[in-house]
Design a protein around this motif. Structure first.
Motif, mmCIF file in Angstrom:
data_model
loop_
_atom_site.group_PDB
_atom_site.id
_atom_site.type_symbol
_atom_site.label_atom_id
_atom_site.label_comp_id
_atom_site.label_asym_id
_atom_site.label_seq_id
_atom_site.Cartn_x
_atom_site.Cartn_y
_atom_site.Cartn_z
ATOM 1 N N PHE A 5 0.832 -1.198 0.000
ATOM 2 C CA PHE A 5 0.000 0.000 0.000
ATOM 3 C C PHE A 5 0.862 1.242 0.000
ATOM 4 C CE2 PHE A 5 -2.643 -3.251 1.923
ATOM 5 C CZ PHE A 5 -3.763 -3.164 1.126
ATOM 6 N N ALA A 6 0.333 2.300 -0.580
ATOM 7 C CA ALA A 6 1.056 3.571 -0.641
ATOM 8 C C ALA A 6 1.155 4.161 0.759
ATOM 9 C CB ALA A 6 0.323 4.543 -1.558
ATOM 10 N N GLN A 7 2.197 4.939 0.972
ATOM 11 C CA GLN A 7 2.378 5.621 2.246
ATOM 12 C C GLN A 7 1.344 6.726 2.383
ATOM 13 O OE1 GLN A 7 4.290 5.252 4.846
ATOM 14 N NE2 GLN A 7 5.685 3.675 4.148
ATOM 15 N N VAL A 8 0.695 6.782 3.519
ATOM 16 C CA VAL A 8 -0.260 7.835 3.812
ATOM 17 C C VAL A 8 0.397 8.781 4.799
ATOM 18 C CG1 VAL A 8 -2.509 8.373 4.813
ATOM 19 C CG2 VAL A 8 -2.221 6.317 3.420
ATOM 20 N N PRO A 9 0.412 10.076 4.501
ATOM 21 C CA PRO A 9 1.014 11.021 5.442
ATOM 22 C C PRO A 9 0.343 10.918 6.805
ATOM 23 C CG PRO A 9 0.429 12.111 3.380
ATOM 24 C CD PRO A 9 -0.151 10.730 3.336
ATOM 25 N N LYS A 10 1.124 11.205 7.856
ATOM 26 C CA LYS A 10 0.619 11.045 9.200
ATOM 27 C C LYS A 10 0.153 12.342 9.845
ATOM 28 C CE LYS A 10 3.410 6.960 10.350
ATOM 29 N NZ LYS A 10 3.168 6.291 9.171
ATOM 30 N N ASP A 11 0.461 13.477 9.248
ATOM 31 C CA ASP A 11 0.020 14.734 9.852
ATOM 32 C C ASP A 11 -0.934 15.472 8.921
ATOM 33 O OD1 ASP A 11 1.756 15.687 7.934
ATOM 34 O OD2 ASP A 11 3.084 16.704 9.317
ATOM 35 N N MET A 12 -1.778 16.303 9.511
ATOM 36 C CA MET A 12 -2.831 16.961 8.748
ATOM 37 C C MET A 12 -2.292 17.845 7.621
ATOM 38 S SD MET A 12 -6.071 19.343 9.853
ATOM 39 C CE MET A 12 -6.730 18.236 11.047
ATOM 40 N N PRO A 13 -1.263 18.673 7.837
ATOM 41 C CA PRO A 13 -0.770 19.496 6.718
ATOM 42 C C PRO A 13 -0.305 18.667 5.514
ATOM 43 C CG PRO A 13 0.075 20.347 8.788
ATOM 44 C CD PRO A 13 -0.592 19.027 9.107
ATOM 45 N N ALA A 14 0.305 17.529 5.773
ATOM 46 C CA ALA A 14 0.765 16.675 4.669
ATOM 47 C C ALA A 14 -0.425 16.065 3.921
ATOM 48 C CB ALA A 14 1.685 15.586 5.193
ATOM 49 N N VAL A 15 -1.463 15.685 4.648
ATOM 50 C CA VAL A 15 -2.661 15.134 4.001
ATOM 51 C C VAL A 15 -3.351 16.221 3.187
ATOM 52 C CG1 VAL A 15 -4.940 14.132 4.394
ATOM 53 C CG2 VAL A 15 -2.984 13.303 5.705
ATOM 54 N N ILE A 16 -3.428 17.427 3.733
ATOM 55 C CA ILE A 16 -4.022 18.543 2.997
ATOM 56 C C ILE A 16 -3.264 18.786 1.705
ATOM 57 C CG2 ILE A 16 -4.371 21.053 3.033
ATOM 58 C CD1 ILE A 16 -5.095 20.715 6.042
ATOM 59 N N ASP A 17 -1.942 18.775 1.755
ATOM 60 C CA ASP A 17 -1.128 18.966 0.547
ATOM 61 C C ASP A 17 -1.399 17.874 -0.483
ATOM 62 O OD1 ASP A 17 0.014 21.273 1.550
ATOM 63 O OD2 ASP A 17 1.849 20.267 2.223
#
Length: 79
Positions: A5-17
């Motif tokens: 599976f692809a890496q999912v960012p762990k913090d909100m700013p990274a997910v928003i980006d």
């Protein structure tokens, strides 16, 4: 997260980006102005951030943003 599976960012700013990049690719015709699209992305991620399973937050947030793009507004009435 290991495996196929692809890496999912762990913090909100990274997910928003991440969601913002995908949303901009889908909104190349400028149906939503950039500031509106950015707010829509932030709101969608924030609405799901407290989920116990963070893996699906980017996918579900992008699904909401796609609905906004199709509607031409990010009023959030259908959330």
């Amino acid at each position: 997260m290991d495996g196929s599976f692809a890496q999912v960012p762990k913090d909100m700013p990274a997910v928003i980006d991440l969601v913002r990049r995908e949303a901009r690719e889908e909104c190349l015709d400028d149906r939503l102005p950039a500031p509106v699209l950015d707010r829509c992305v932030r709101d969608a991620v924030a609405a799901m951030w407290d989920s116990r399973i963070k893996t699906f937050v980017p996918l579900l947030a992008l699904r909401r943003v796609r609905g906004c793009i199709r509607a031409g507004t990010c009023a959030g009435d259908d959330w």
